[in-house]
Design an enzyme around this catalytic site. Structure first.
Site, PDB file in Angstrom:
ATOM      1  N   LYS A   1       7.972  22.728 -14.045  1.00  0.00           N
ATOM      2  CA  LYS A   1       7.479  21.625 -13.871  1.00  0.00           C
ATOM      3  C   LYS A   1       6.897  21.859 -12.376  1.00  0.00           C
ATOM      4  O   LYS A   1       5.921  21.130 -11.732  1.00  0.00           O
ATOM      5  CB  LYS A   1       8.205  20.651 -14.478  1.00  0.00           C
ATOM      6  CG  LYS A   1       7.568  19.330 -14.271  1.00  0.00           C
ATOM      7  CD  LYS A   1       7.343  17.751 -14.787  1.00  0.00           C
ATOM      8  CE  LYS A   1       6.394  16.851 -14.983  1.00  0.00           C
ATOM      9  NZ  LYS A   1       7.164  15.564 -15.229  1.00  0.00           N
TER      10      LYS A   1
ATOM     11  N   LYS B   1       3.775  10.995 -11.385  1.00  0.00           N
ATOM     12  CA  LYS B   1       3.193  10.582 -12.297  1.00  0.00           C
ATOM     13  C   LYS B   1       3.371   9.228 -12.181  1.00  0.00           C
ATOM     14  O   LYS B   1       4.479   8.220 -12.853  1.00  0.00           O
ATOM     15  CB  LYS B   1       3.183  10.604 -13.480  1.00  0.00           C
ATOM     16  CG  LYS B   1       1.677  12.032 -13.491  1.00  0.00           C
ATOM     17  CD  LYS B   1       1.588  12.595 -14.724  1.00  0.00           C
ATOM     18  CE  LYS B   1       0.326  13.539 -15.492  1.00  0.00           C
ATOM     19  NZ  LYS B   1      -0.219  13.561 -16.241  1.00  0.00           N
TER      20      LYS B   1
ATOM     21  N   ARG C   1      -1.988  21.702 -14.480  1.00  0.00           N
ATOM     22  CA  ARG C   1      -1.080  20.769 -15.214  1.00  0.00           C
ATOM     23  C   ARG C   1      -1.366  19.885 -15.679  1.00  0.00           C
ATOM     24  O   ARG C   1      -0.340  19.333 -16.900  1.00  0.00           O
ATOM     25  CB  ARG C   1      -1.144  19.444 -13.978  1.00  0.00           C
ATOM     26  CG  ARG C   1       0.028  18.565 -14.339  1.00  0.00           C
ATOM     27  CD  ARG C   1       0.318  17.345 -13.167  1.00  0.00           C
ATOM     28  NE  ARG C   1       1.289  16.744 -12.644  1.00  0.00           N
ATOM     29  CZ  ARG C   1       1.859  15.832 -12.259  1.00  0.00           C
ATOM     30  NH1 ARG C   1       1.670  15.900 -11.103  1.00  0.00           N
ATOM     31  NH2 ARG C   1       2.907  15.030 -12.638  1.00  0.00           N
TER      32      ARG C   1
ATOM     33  N   ARG D   1       0.476  -1.219   0.206  1.00  0.00           N
ATOM     34  CA  ARG D   1       0.248  -0.168   0.050  1.00  0.00           C
ATOM     35  C   ARG D   1       0.666   1.237  -0.253  1.00  0.00           C
ATOM     36  O   ARG D   1       0.537   2.490   0.398  1.00  0.00           O
ATOM     37  CB  ARG D   1      -1.465   0.027   1.249  1.00  0.00           C
ATOM     38  CG  ARG D   1      -2.117  -1.197   1.129  1.00  0.00           C
ATOM     39  CD  ARG D   1      -3.188  -1.206   2.169  1.00  0.00           C
ATOM     40  NE  ARG D   1      -4.144  -1.747   1.585  1.00  0.00           N
ATOM     41  CZ  ARG D   1      -4.454  -3.517   2.663  1.00  0.00           C
ATOM     42  NH1 ARG D   1      -2.836  -3.245   4.217  1.00  0.00           N
ATOM     43  NH2 ARG D   1      -5.168  -3.737   2.702  1.00  0.00           N
TER      44      ARG D   1
ATOM     45  N   HIS E   1       8.627   7.309 -27.127  1.00  0.00           N
ATOM     46  CA  HIS E   1       7.673   8.717 -26.377  1.00  0.00           C
ATOM     47  C   HIS E   1       7.776   9.933 -27.110  1.00  0.00           C
ATOM     48  O   HIS E   1       6.651  11.252 -27.540  1.00  0.00           O
ATOM     49  CB  HIS E   1       7.808   8.469 -25.085  1.00  0.00           C
ATOM     50  CG  HIS E   1       7.072   9.292 -24.377  1.00  0.00           C
ATOM     51  ND1 HIS E   1       5.141   9.530 -24.273  1.00  0.00           N
ATOM     52  CD2 HIS E   1       7.104  10.522 -23.447  1.00  0.00           C
ATOM     53  CE1 HIS E   1       5.098  10.554 -23.875  1.00  0.00           C
ATOM     54  NE2 HIS E   1       5.835  11.503 -23.425  1.00  0.00           N
TER      55      HIS E   1
ATOM     56  N   GLU F   1      10.319  16.928 -25.069  1.00  0.00           N
ATOM     57  CA  GLU F   1       9.342  17.627 -23.856  1.00  0.00           C
ATOM     58  C   GLU F   1      10.600  18.947 -23.475  1.00  0.00           C
ATOM     59  O   GLU F   1       9.970  20.220 -22.579  1.00  0.00           O
ATOM     60  CB  GLU F   1      10.086  16.628 -22.680  1.00  0.00           C
ATOM     61  CG  GLU F   1       9.458  14.961 -23.179  1.00  0.00           C
ATOM     62  CD  GLU F   1       7.483  15.060 -22.843  1.00  0.00           C
ATOM     63  OE1 GLU F   1       7.234  16.352 -22.226  1.00  0.00           O
ATOM     64  OE2 GLU F   1       6.781  14.657 -22.848  1.00  0.00           O
TER      65      GLU F   1
ATOM     66  N   HIS G   1       0.222  10.129 -27.937  1.00  0.00           N
ATOM     67  CA  HIS G   1       0.256   8.246 -27.108  1.00  0.00           C
ATOM     68  C   HIS G   1      -0.266   7.347 -28.316  1.00  0.00           C
ATOM     69  O   HIS G   1      -0.485   6.731 -28.421  1.00  0.00           O
ATOM     70  CB  HIS G   1      -1.104   9.283 -25.944  1.00  0.00           C
ATOM     71  CG  HIS G   1      -0.288   9.386 -24.432  1.00  0.00           C
ATOM     72  ND1 HIS G   1      -0.600   9.807 -23.214  1.00  0.00           N
ATOM     73  CD2 HIS G   1       1.241   9.558 -25.150  1.00  0.00           C
ATOM     74  CE1 HIS G   1       0.602  10.390 -22.509  1.00  0.00           C
ATOM     75  NE2 HIS G   1       0.992  10.168 -23.439  1.00  0.00           N
TER      76      HIS G   1
ATOM     77  N   ASN H   1       0.470  18.282 -20.909  1.00  0.00           N
ATOM     78  CA  ASN H   1       0.343  17.622 -21.806  1.00  0.00           C
ATOM     79  C   ASN H   1       0.640  18.137 -23.629  1.00  0.00           C
ATOM     80  O   ASN H   1      -0.792  17.289 -24.535  1.00  0.00           O
ATOM     81  CB  ASN H   1      -1.366  16.983 -21.916  1.00  0.00           C
ATOM     82  CG  ASN H   1      -1.021  15.393 -20.595  1.00  0.00           C
ATOM     83  OD1 ASN H   1      -0.195  14.538 -20.435  1.00  0.00           O
ATOM     84  ND2 ASN H   1      -1.518  15.670 -19.467  1.00  0.00           N
TER      85      ASN H   1
ATOM     86  N   HIS I   1       0.676  15.624 -26.405  1.00  0.00           N
ATOM     87  CA  HIS I   1       0.319  13.944 -25.755  1.00  0.00           C
ATOM     88  C   HIS I   1      -0.733  13.560 -26.056  1.00  0.00           C
ATOM     89  O   HIS I   1      -0.745  11.671 -26.458  1.00  0.00           O
ATOM     90  CB  HIS I   1       0.935  13.924 -24.527  1.00  0.00           C
ATOM     91  CG  HIS I   1       2.284  14.554 -23.577  1.00  0.00           C
ATOM     92  ND1 HIS I   1       2.737  15.431 -24.386  1.00  0.00           N
ATOM     93  CD2 HIS I   1       2.848  13.611 -23.238  1.00  0.00           C
ATOM     94  CE1 HIS I   1       3.746  15.465 -23.577  1.00  0.00           C
ATOM     95  NE2 HIS I   1       4.062  14.287 -22.952  1.00  0.00           N
TER      96      HIS I   1
ATOM     97  N   GLU J   1      -3.632  17.109 -10.985  1.00  0.00           N
ATOM     98  CA  GLU J   1      -3.723  17.428 -12.715  1.00  0.00           C
ATOM     99  C   GLU J   1      -5.668  17.775 -12.776  1.00  0.00           C
ATOM    100  O   GLU J   1      -6.077  17.060 -13.182  1.00  0.00           O
ATOM    101  CB  GLU J   1      -3.614  16.463 -13.909  1.00  0.00           C
ATOM    102  CG  GLU J   1      -3.638  16.475 -14.752  1.00  0.00           C
ATOM    103  CD  GLU J   1      -3.080  15.788 -16.190  1.00  0.00           C
ATOM    104  OE1 GLU J   1      -3.463  15.138 -17.041  1.00  0.00           O
ATOM    105  OE2 GLU J   1      -1.791  15.429 -16.505  1.00  0.00           O
TER     106      GLU J   1
END
Length: 362
Positions: free
Chosen positions: A226, A142, A240, A120, A264, A184, A251, A244, A247, A236
């Protein structure tokens, strides 16, 4: 050594940027809850950096459990994640055992997701070895694995205790990977930092030549940007999402071609051009802006045209994007170079025209 703080109250942490940080265990020790760590790395990075880091930690009386996983985006899945759990259990790692991610974005995402879920939640530290990871994926918490229908669809927010970006590891980075990281870096200039974008246009050749001062500045400036965004919107809910840019398209490209076919950063670069073209169709950018962006991406060694997946396939894959809200696709677009926004207020016909154009240019 440059140091940047990600301000999250009692979960704030530091990003240290310098050469030779792998050999400085004293920077890690204050972040350890016990003198035992599990280092997750991959088959490419392990022969280069696992032994020096392990030796330095053991010399500081830290027990080290090494874990070497297969390299590549196509291994960011349940099977690899479960193999990490198997080793954590086999070595009786506890809730106070820190997981260290030594590698690029795939290693960081997998190790971070393992840390978020094992017993956990256990502490973890990011030690990124690629430019993309040093400027982006190692910062912000993330963590995720991929699903065949979409990238990073299964994951958790789990902040690291520390980020150590040893820029000496970029000496062994393949040129294609360096270029992928530059996508990036360029993103930060596009979404919020026009002066940085102008600096990149002046210094791109220095960055591709791995000039030490230019690289260190670009990493620090990217992390500063960032850190500001993450501190303001950790999960997000709003701002935030600007990170992206490119992205949603990117993606879709990664999933559509098969994870690992394009890096990527390559997919993000092509996706950013698509976002800029849609912004132009909406009257927000002009042709000169799009041309300026395309020239910078090209100078960075990045693709400026998206692959032809077909309009229907693009829309199917983009429909799984995490920014979809109430069934409506939301995109990060540009009001200007240096100013991004999130919107669902675009004409579907314009989007289809952009995707049709991708087929025409491919």
């Amino acid at each position: 050594m440059r140091t940047i703080t990600v301000g999250l109250g009692d979960r704030s942490y530091r990003i240290h940027i310098d050469r030779g940080l792998l050999a400085r265990p004293e920077l890690l020790l204050p972040s350890l809850e016990q003198r035992k760590v599990a280092i997750v790395t991959n088959s490419t990075i392990a022969p280069l950096y696992l032994e020096p880091l392990t030796s330095a930690l053991r010399a500081a009386a830290v027990e080290v459990v090494p874990m070497v996983i297969a390299d590549g985006e196509d291994h960011k899945n349940w099977q690899t994640l479960n193999s990490i759990f198997d080793l954590l259990l086999a070595h009786r790692c506890e809730r106070k055992t820190t997981i260290i991610a030594l590698g690029g974005g795939v290693v960081g995402d997998l190790a971070g997701f393992a840390a978020a879920t094992y017993q956990r939640g256990v502490p973890f530290i990011q030690m990124p070895t690629t430019l993309l990871a040093q400027v982006d994926s190692s910062v912000g918490g993330k963590t995720a694995i991929n699903h065949p229908r979409g990238k990073n669809m299964i994951g958790a927010f789990h902040q690291p205790r520390l980020v150590l970006a040893d820029t000496a590891t970029l000496d062994t980075l393949p040129q294609r990977e360096l270029s992928a990281g530059l996508a990036e870096v360029i993103k930060y200039g596009l979404i919020m930092d026009a002066p940085f974008l102008a600096w990149l246009e002046v210094n791109m050749e220095k960055l591709r030549a791995r000039d030490a001062d230019a690289i260190a500045y670009a990493i620090a400036r990217s992390c500063e940007n960032k850190a500001l965004v993450v501190a303001a919107d950790e999960r997000e809910a709003g701002e935030r999402a600007l990170l992206n840019l490119g992205h949603t398209f990117g993606h879709a490209i990664e999933a559509g071609l098969g994870f690992g076919t394009w890096l990527h950063g390559e997919a993000v670069a092509a996706g950013t051009i698509l976002a800029a073209r849609l912004s132009e169709r909406m009257g927000l950018l002009n042709a000169a802006d799009v041309g300026r962006l395309a020239r910078l991406m090209s100078r960075a060694g990045l693709p400026t045209e998206a692959p032809d997946l077909g309009e229907a396939r693009y829309l199917e894959l983009m429909g799984h994007d995490k920014k979809v809200e109430d069934g409506k696709l939301r995109l990060v677009l540009l009001k200007a170079l240096g100013k991004a926004f999130v919107t669902s207020d675009f004409r579907p016909g314009d989007l289809r025209q952009i995707l049709a154009g991708a087929a025409a240019h491919a």
